[in-house]
Each structure stands twice: as C-alpha cells, then as structure tokens.
Design an enzyme around this catalytic site. Structure first.
Site, PDB file in Angstrom:
ATOM      1  CE  LYS A 102      -4.536   0.939   0.263  1.00  0.00           C
ATOM      2  NZ  LYS A 102      -4.975  -0.036  -0.282  1.00  0.00           N
ATOM      3  CG  ASN A 217     -14.659   3.684  -7.187  1.00  0.00           C
ATOM      4  OD1 ASN A 217     -14.840   2.375  -6.869  1.00  0.00           O
ATOM      5  ND2 ASN A 217     -14.489   4.274  -8.327  1.00  0.00           N
TER       6      ASN A 217
HETATM    7  N1  GLU Z   1      -7.535   0.471  -2.413  1.00  0.00           N
HETATM    8  C1  GLU Z   1      -8.272  -1.220  -3.002  1.00  0.00           C
HETATM    9  C2  GLU Z   1      -8.167  -1.703  -2.159  1.00  0.00           C
HETATM   10  O1  GLU Z   1      -8.433  -1.199  -1.390  1.00  0.00           O
HETATM   11  C3  GLU Z   1      -7.961  -1.835  -4.811  1.00  0.00           C
HETATM   12  C4  GLU Z   1      -6.274  -2.351  -4.583  1.00  0.00           C
HETATM   13  C5  GLU Z   1      -5.756  -2.577  -6.270  1.00  0.00           C
HETATM   14  O2  GLU Z   1      -6.823  -3.176  -6.788  1.00  0.00           O
HETATM   15  O3  GLU Z   1      -4.541  -3.052  -5.891  1.00  0.00           O
HETATM   16  O4  GLU Z   1      -8.557  -3.143  -2.372  1.00  0.00           O
END
Ligand code: GLU
Length: 421
Positions: A102, A217
């Site tokens: 992340k 989103n």
């Molecule tokens: N930010 C999204 C999540 O927390 C998507 C992560 C991604 O597609 O790599 O799952």
C-alpha cells in the site's frame, strides 16, 4: 484505535482459532519493506510544498506486492502498514496471485489543482520506480486517487524505465490500458457477495432498507447498483455529512444533486444528518464505504442493522466486530466484501500482460465467480471453526499463505540481490 494493532489483533485471533504455525504468523506480522520519502512539489503559486509519502511492501509470498495509493491528510506509516497487511490477506482470500502492499501521500487532494496533483503523482513515481514494476509491485487507486492519476503514473514510470509498461499500475482509464468494469468493481464485487449471501439465507431483496456511508468510488456505485437490484436506499453520506429518507431515495438523483451542490447534503428529497447519526439509524443493511474506524467501541451499541457490508478498509474495529457478531449482526468483512476491486485490477494486469482486452461480460462473469468462490470458502471455514466471518476470512487467507510459505521453503519472503537498494 490504532489501525495496525487492530489488524494484528484480527490476525492473532484467526491464527489461534486455526492453530496456525507460529512462524507463518510472525512472518506476516512484519511488513517486508517500508519506504518513507518526502516529495517536494512546486505549487501553482510558485512555492515549494513538502509532502510525506509512503510505500509499504508487506508480503510477496504469493506474488508481486499489490495495493492502492491514497492521497489523504491523515495518511501515516501506521495506517499504510495496516492497509498493506490487509492487501496480503485480501489477495489471498480472493485466491489471486499477488502479495500485498500500500502507498500513501499525506496531502489534501481536494484542495489541490490538477497541475499540482499531476506533479505530485509524477514525483511519487520518481521516488518509488526502482522498487516497483509489473512483476514486482503494482499500485492502484485508493481514497482520493483517480484513473487520471493512474494514467500519469503509468506514463511517468514508462518514461523512467524507457519501456511502455501499462502493467505497472491498475485502475487506469480504458484508453491507456484500463479494464472494462474496473471503475465499478469494488461495489459490484460487494453486491455479488451480498446477493449470494442473501440467497443462501433465503432473504428477499424487496423492501430491504440500505444505508451507505461514503459516496466516493465504492459507495456511490454501491448505492446505484443496489438500487438497481431493488434494494431501498434510505440514507447516504459523504465527508460533509449525510442525507436520509425512510421511504427511499434514487442515488442517481443524489449524484446529480451532489455535482451541483458539492455534497450529498441538501438533497431535495431527504433530510440532512451527520455521518455519526446516519450509521446509527435503523436499517437492514449498512454499507460502510468511507474509511477506517467508523464502528468502534464507542458507537457499536447504537448500531441498528442486520448486515454490515464493509466496502471500506478497516471500518469496524476488532472489538466492535466481535460485539456485533454476538448480537447477531452479520459483518461481511472488508478483505472479502471489497476484494472485487483488486480482483478486477488483477484482470486488468492480465490484459496488459497479454495486450489483449476482454469484453465487459467476461470481466463480470469472472469477477462473480471469484467473489462467490471466496465467500463459499469462508462460509465453510466459519462453519468449521464456529467464528465470525472476519475470523473465517483471515483463516481462509492464512490457509493459503501458510501452504505457500511451506512450499517455497525458508528462502521465501526474502529478495536477495538489489533488495536493499
Ligand atoms: N485500493 C483498493 C483496495 O484497497 C484496490 C487495490 C488494487 O486494486 O490493487 O483494495
């Protein structure tokens, strides 16, 4: 509540229930690599602003690190570590061949111009490009990061490595290698889970009242998709507050009104309330699609719903989760409920690797299959261990991670050459 501690608590509880190998638990309790940098960005008025930025690479046991980047004022290392850890578990729950990571930048994206955001995004890529890549670490959008930013991201990375590299980042617009269905994937995946769960428990959709916290989103598409399926949307909120009408509201109209008024509040056919008030109102399904730490020890006793669908990451603390489960509330946990996003990210990456693009129908069929298989596997573990759905989800992930770790042997989890570069 400390978000990373909360994640470790969830892991420890599940590990104990399944009698997990201590070494697997210990390994996954430490992120593999953490990068912290300062990004100097020239602002429109000419002055230089300094932004703290992070990329945490939690685990690459099951494949390249994978996970979004958020632009938000309260971003810090603790939060990004928790979110990176959750990604490892989310990808393992979905059975997709990725580890977890992340990123985040501490900034107020809402108050920055398009040019400032582009310069910030390119600076971020310059800071991380040596430790990411289509087979190594693949970022994506998260809170306040958009497909446009992913396009800049891909462009800057391709420029730096002198090679067109659409697979370095997912969540891109279609025109630069995005996948059909990625924009709605988090919400759609959650809707597939909810539908299947209700079907298995003989629950009707007709007359079921839904409140959605968060209108970004995940939340706005969730409200629209659930409304389209026949659920009654009685409340929604965004960062400015909520709007409520027990007779139901049309989320498409709310979206139109939000575009004019800058918030879901003051919608003609609803009454304003605060975010705190909204999630304590009586409903059948509460969709948490805003951010972490929303249902905690402080307000858990006031929650009046039957099902919580976690489209945000970490919206319910471990204590609240256990308390609510004891009260008979079904909490469909984040690492299952919102895994549709990263699953379609995986599809996008596959399409980039093959330079061959799928029709939307194929994306939806495959997404639905992954979601239902993940749910069924978790329900089986829940049945076996007599635990909460969150604990069963962690067990489902641990089961895969532990097997992979043992098969890879003692070298697993350590990159050799260049790792410390
Ligand atoms: N930010 C999204 C999540 O927390 C998507 C992560 C991604 O597609 O790599 O799952």
């Amino acid at each position: 509540m400390n978000f990373y501690k909360n994640t470790l608590t969830n892991m420890n509880k599940a590990a104990k229930l399944m009698d997990l190998d201590q070494e697997t638990l210990d390994t996954l309790s430490h992120p593999q690599k953490t990068l912290m940098v300062t990004l100097p960005v020239r602002m429109d008025d000419g002055h230089m602003e300094y932004f703290e930025a992070y990329r945490v690479q939690h685990s690459e046991l099951r494949g390249p690190f994978k996970g979004g980047i958020r632009y938000f004022p309260n971003v810090d290392l603790n939060e990004i570590k928790a979110l990176a850890t959750e990604m490892t578990f989310k990808c393992a729950v979905a059975g997709i061949p990725y580890g977890g990571g992340k990123g985040g930048v501490c900034c107020n994206a809402k108050e920055m111009s398009e040019g400032e955001l582009e310069r910030l995004t390119r600076k971020y890529v310059q800071a991380v490009y040596q430790i990411i890549g289509p087979n190594h670490d693949i970022p994506a959008p998260d809170m306040y990061t958009t497909p446009q930013m992913m396009a800049w991201f891909m462009d800057e990375y391709s420029r730096l490595v002198n090679q067109y590299s659409p697979g370095v980042v997912t969540g891109k617009p279609i025109e630069v290698g995005g996948s059909l269905g990625r924009g709605t994937a988090t919400a759609q995946g959650g809707a597939y889970i909810l539908e299947e769960y209700m079907k298995r428990h003989n629950m009707e959709i007709e007359g079921v009242k839904v409140i959605v916290q968060g209108f970004g989103n995940a939340g706005s598409y969730a409200a629209e998709i659930l409304h389209g399926m026949g659920f009654t949307i009685i409340g929604v909120s965004d960062s400015k507050g909520g709007v409520y009408n027990d007779d139901g509201m049309d989320p498409f109209h709310i979206m139109k009104s939000k575009k004019e008024k800058g918030s879901v509040q003051n919608y003609d056919e609803g009454t304003n309330c605060t975010n705190e008030e909204l999630i304590e109102k009586s409903c059948d399904i509460l969709v948490l699609a805003a951010m972490e730490n929303q249902v905690t020890e402080e307000n858990m006793k006031n929650i009046k719903t039957k099902i919580i669908l976690e489209l945000a990451n970490g919206p319910t603390t471990a204590e609240a989760d256990e308390y609510l489960s004891k009260q008979g509330v079904v909490v469909i946990p984040d690492i299952l409920a919102n895994s549709g996003g990263v699953t379609v990210s995986y599809f996008e990456w596959l399409q980039n690797q093959q330079a061959y693009y799928w029709p939307e129908e194929e994306v939806q069929t495959k997404l639905k299959r992954v979601m239902i298989e993940s749910l069924v596997r978790i329900l089986d573990f829940q049945n076996k261990h007599k635990c909460t759905m969150r604990q069963a989800a962690y067990i489902s992930a641990f089961d895969r991670l532990d097997k992979t770790k043992k098969l890879r042997g003692s070298g697993a989890h350590l990159r050799c050459k260049d790792y410390y570069k």
